[in-house]
Design a protein around this motif. Sequence first.
Motif, mmCIF file in Angstrom:
data_model
loop_
_atom_site.group_PDB
_atom_site.id
_atom_site.type_symbol
_atom_site.label_atom_id
_atom_site.label_comp_id
_atom_site.label_asym_id
_atom_site.label_seq_id
_atom_site.Cartn_x
_atom_site.Cartn_y
_atom_site.Cartn_z
ATOM 1 N N ILE A 50 -11.237 -0.913 -6.851
ATOM 2 C CA ILE A 50 -11.887 0.194 -7.555
ATOM 3 C C ILE A 50 -10.850 1.103 -8.199
ATOM 4 C CG2 ILE A 50 -13.220 2.311 -7.184
ATOM 5 C CD1 ILE A 50 -14.858 0.734 -5.113
ATOM 6 N N ARG A 51 -9.768 1.380 -7.498
ATOM 7 C CA ARG A 51 -8.707 2.222 -8.053
ATOM 8 C C ARG A 51 -8.042 1.561 -9.261
ATOM 9 N NH1 ARG A 51 -6.845 6.369 -4.430
ATOM 10 N NH2 ARG A 51 -8.248 6.445 -2.638
ATOM 11 N N LEU A 52 -8.124 0.242 -9.339
ATOM 12 C CA LEU A 52 -7.567 -0.484 -10.487
ATOM 13 C C LEU A 52 -8.563 -0.581 -11.642
ATOM 14 C CD1 LEU A 52 -5.752 -3.400 -8.626
ATOM 15 C CD2 LEU A 52 -4.678 -1.424 -9.732
ATOM 16 N N GLY A 53 -9.783 -0.081 -11.435
ATOM 17 C CA GLY A 53 -10.774 -0.092 -12.499
ATOM 18 C C GLY A 53 -11.830 -1.161 -12.392
ATOM 19 N N ALA A 69 1.133 5.278 -5.444
ATOM 20 C CA ALA A 69 0.138 5.829 -6.359
ATOM 21 C C ALA A 69 0.530 5.575 -7.815
ATOM 22 C CB ALA A 69 -0.021 7.332 -6.103
ATOM 23 N N THR A 70 1.807 5.732 -8.112
ATOM 24 C CA THR A 70 2.299 5.470 -9.467
ATOM 25 C C THR A 70 2.099 4.007 -9.843
ATOM 26 O OG1 THR A 70 3.945 7.233 -9.338
ATOM 27 C CG2 THR A 70 4.337 5.493 -10.951
ATOM 28 N N MET A 71 2.424 3.105 -8.921
ATOM 29 C CA MET A 71 2.274 1.669 -9.161
ATOM 30 C C MET A 71 0.826 1.326 -9.481
ATOM 31 S SD MET A 71 2.954 -1.424 -6.448
ATOM 32 C CE MET A 71 2.386 -3.088 -6.786
ATOM 33 N N LEU A 72 -0.112 1.833 -8.683
ATOM 34 C CA LEU A 72 -1.517 1.529 -8.923
ATOM 35 C C LEU A 72 -1.987 2.090 -10.259
ATOM 36 C CD1 LEU A 72 -1.479 0.488 -6.026
ATOM 37 C CD2 LEU A 72 -3.641 1.676 -5.636
#
Length: 298
Positions: free
Chosen positions: A199-202, A156-159
Amino acid sequence: MTVDCRHINRRTALALSMVALLPAGTARAQEKRVAVVDWAMLEIALAIGIIPVAATELIQFRLIAVEPDVPESVADLGLRGTPNFEMLRMAAPDIILSSNFYEYRRASLERVAPVFSMTVYEPGTPPYGLAEQVALGLGARLGRSAQAATYVAETATMLGELRMRSASHTERPIFIINIGDARHFRAFGNDSMFGDVAIRLGFTNAWADKSSYSAAAPVGMEALARVPEASVVILGPVPPEAEKVLSKSALWNALPAVKAGRVATLDPVNHFGGLPAARRFARLLTEAPLFSGGDSNG
């Protein structure tokens, strides 16, 4: 590794707190001999420090999934759908890791050893959260709760860090595809790990049609022109015969993304992977020149 708490969701925070409350030695249960028939489970097991005695399709896994490394000591059970049961019995596992994809094999597998099965992929459901649950569940089942919770938090931190780093390169929607031949592709929807992670990356997924378990059935290349402002991300490997034809294809070269040089080709990633596949895809995507400030590789 130090965990950045800014990127930990409530589920992960709860898991970490539960691990902290475990009595000494609880997370170090007796080692079990583990066999694996599902690649997502294999990825996760390796990521949290479990070395199986046997697993399926290891030659292909090393080519397509790539990460994590599979030690040479792991026996190859053959095809995922039809594992070699004689080899499986010889491996003498205490437990077999499986998934919903192989429920039709459960009865046969249970004649060898108890089966532990969890689900990462459900039709229409973004899989990243399910992959977190699988990692935590597998960790709890095999005495690796602390390692699993740490891996979930670190992912989660990496993403979160990659999202911030790539913020200036996510304004365009992206098609995420796998090429079947010079005229057809499979599009990865939001119920794929790739779509969910993007999506989690924007990013915005340009593929708005339905998909099932991961990707839409092969469709014609002309569908990539439906969103002319979109970029195209190709998940390797590209079939050699298709690669030869595409560079000369009038259809391919007429696509808006191709004409504008907005195409990125990534190394292979497991289409039905767990958190390790999510990490690999996120890293490869954000390192691609198209999304990191370099020149396009289209």
